[in-house]
Design a protein around this motif. Structure first.
Motif, mmCIF file in Angstrom:
data_model
loop_
_atom_site.group_PDB
_atom_site.id
_atom_site.type_symbol
_atom_site.label_atom_id
_atom_site.label_comp_id
_atom_site.label_asym_id
_atom_site.label_seq_id
_atom_site.Cartn_x
_atom_site.Cartn_y
_atom_site.Cartn_z
ATOM 1 N N ASP A 69 4.043 10.845 -2.379
ATOM 2 C CA ASP A 69 3.264 9.634 -2.141
ATOM 3 C C ASP A 69 3.356 9.235 -0.674
ATOM 4 O O ASP A 69 4.425 9.319 -0.051
ATOM 5 N N THR A 72 2.811 6.481 2.518
ATOM 6 C CA THR A 72 2.773 5.062 2.872
ATOM 7 C C THR A 72 1.422 4.748 3.498
ATOM 8 O O THR A 72 0.721 5.640 3.991
ATOM 9 N N GLU A 101 0.867 3.456 6.345
ATOM 10 C CA GLU A 101 0.916 3.895 7.743
ATOM 11 C C GLU A 101 0.676 5.391 7.851
ATOM 12 O O GLU A 101 -0.067 5.855 8.732
ATOM 13 N N ARG A 144 -0.988 7.298 5.773
ATOM 14 C CA ARG A 144 -2.387 7.586 5.475
ATOM 15 C C ARG A 144 -3.281 7.284 6.671
ATOM 16 O O ARG A 144 -4.204 8.035 6.982
ATOM 17 N N TRP A 190 -1.706 10.564 -1.690
ATOM 18 C CA TRP A 190 -0.564 11.454 -1.904
ATOM 19 C C TRP A 190 -0.886 12.831 -1.327
ATOM 20 O O TRP A 190 -2.033 13.160 -1.043
#
Length: 274
Positions: A25, A27, A29, A31, A70
């Protein structure tokens, strides 16, 4: 870990080995930074020109895979196959080890820096077509040449005292020990093989090699590697020798010789004279 890129385009999710898949996954930031990086790769996400053939390479449906919150990564499975098997099957001598001056000179240097005139059993890890293993027979009563490629081992010339073993190291170490038998292995050679391993696998291999030779009177480990970048692989030759040297020190082997040239680094570790 391995990261699928074109798999999504070429094969789709049905081709993914899901048993090896892991989800990471991201965060917000991460992404955002990732999105900026993708957009910054302009030759992939924008047309090169308005001419035919210069259309955008990564269309929105492809980029959608990289906008998810993700990452999908795969657990690598070292030892299941050898990346050089097809290469050796296709080419008689993929690296021209029997003909190029660089390779022939490097083997001469390898033999010259060995600190002892004679060894009982020598081990070469990653022997390819066996040119160095054959030369080592001049200094060893017997040589065991190991490679993960069956096609490579089929190219090794038969010679008295030379045995081959199919093993992907360090994973197949137990199988190799059976092949070596009970005789003392005094010399281990890692030539042009270390940067094809992850740092973790290389450290484990160096540990195994150090423990194998350390108790003998003439214990010697020699490493020889190209010093320039190996595209697509994680380590340089200098980094390989740093990792190997660190692990061998734990087994009482000290650096005896260290040759650094523009193209090649060659290092010998040995037990102190007893």
């Amino acid at each position: 870990m391995e990261y699928p890129v074109w798999l999504w385009h070429w094969d789709g999710p049905d081709a993914l080995p899901w048993a090896r898949a892991r989800r990471i996954d991201l965060t917000p930031e991460a992404r955002e930074r990732k999105a900026r990086a993708v957009v910054g790769h302009r030759s992939q996400v924008e047309p090169l020109s308005d001419r035919p053939g210069d259309e955008v390479l990564l269309r929105p449906d492809m980029l959608a895979h990289f906008a998810r919150p993700w990452e999908t990564v795969l657990v690598a499975e070292p030892g299941d196959g050898d990346p050089f098997d097809e290469l050796h099957a296709r080419e008689e001598d993929p690296w021209d080890v029997r003909t190029s001056w660089y390779e022939r000179r490097k083997r001469a240097l390898t033999l010259a820096v060995l600190p002892h005139e004679r060894y009982a059993v020598g081990l070469e890890v990653g022997c390819s077509v066996g040119a160095l293993a054959e030369d080592l027979l001049g200094r060893c009563d017997a040589v065991v040449a190991v490679d993960g490629s069956v096609a490579a081992l089929e190219r090794v010339a038969g010679a008295e005292g030379l045995r081959t073993a199919h093993a992907s190291l360090p994973e197949d170490w137990a199988r190799l020990e059976e092949e070596l038998g009970d005789g003392p292995v005094e010399l281990a050679v890692l030539s042009e093989v270390g940067y094809f391993l992850s740092p973790r696998r290389l450290a484990e291999l160096a540990d195994r090699v150090g423990a194998l030779v350390a108790e003998t009177e003439t214990a010697t480990v020699l490493a020889c590697h190209w010093r320039h970048e190996i595209v697509g692989w994680p380590l340089t030759g200098d980094q390989v020798h740093a990792i190997v040297g660190d692990r061998l020190a734990a087994h009482g082997l000290e650096r005896r010789s260290h040759l650094v040239e523009e193209d090649v680094v060659l290092t010998v570790w040995a037990v102190p004279d007893r």
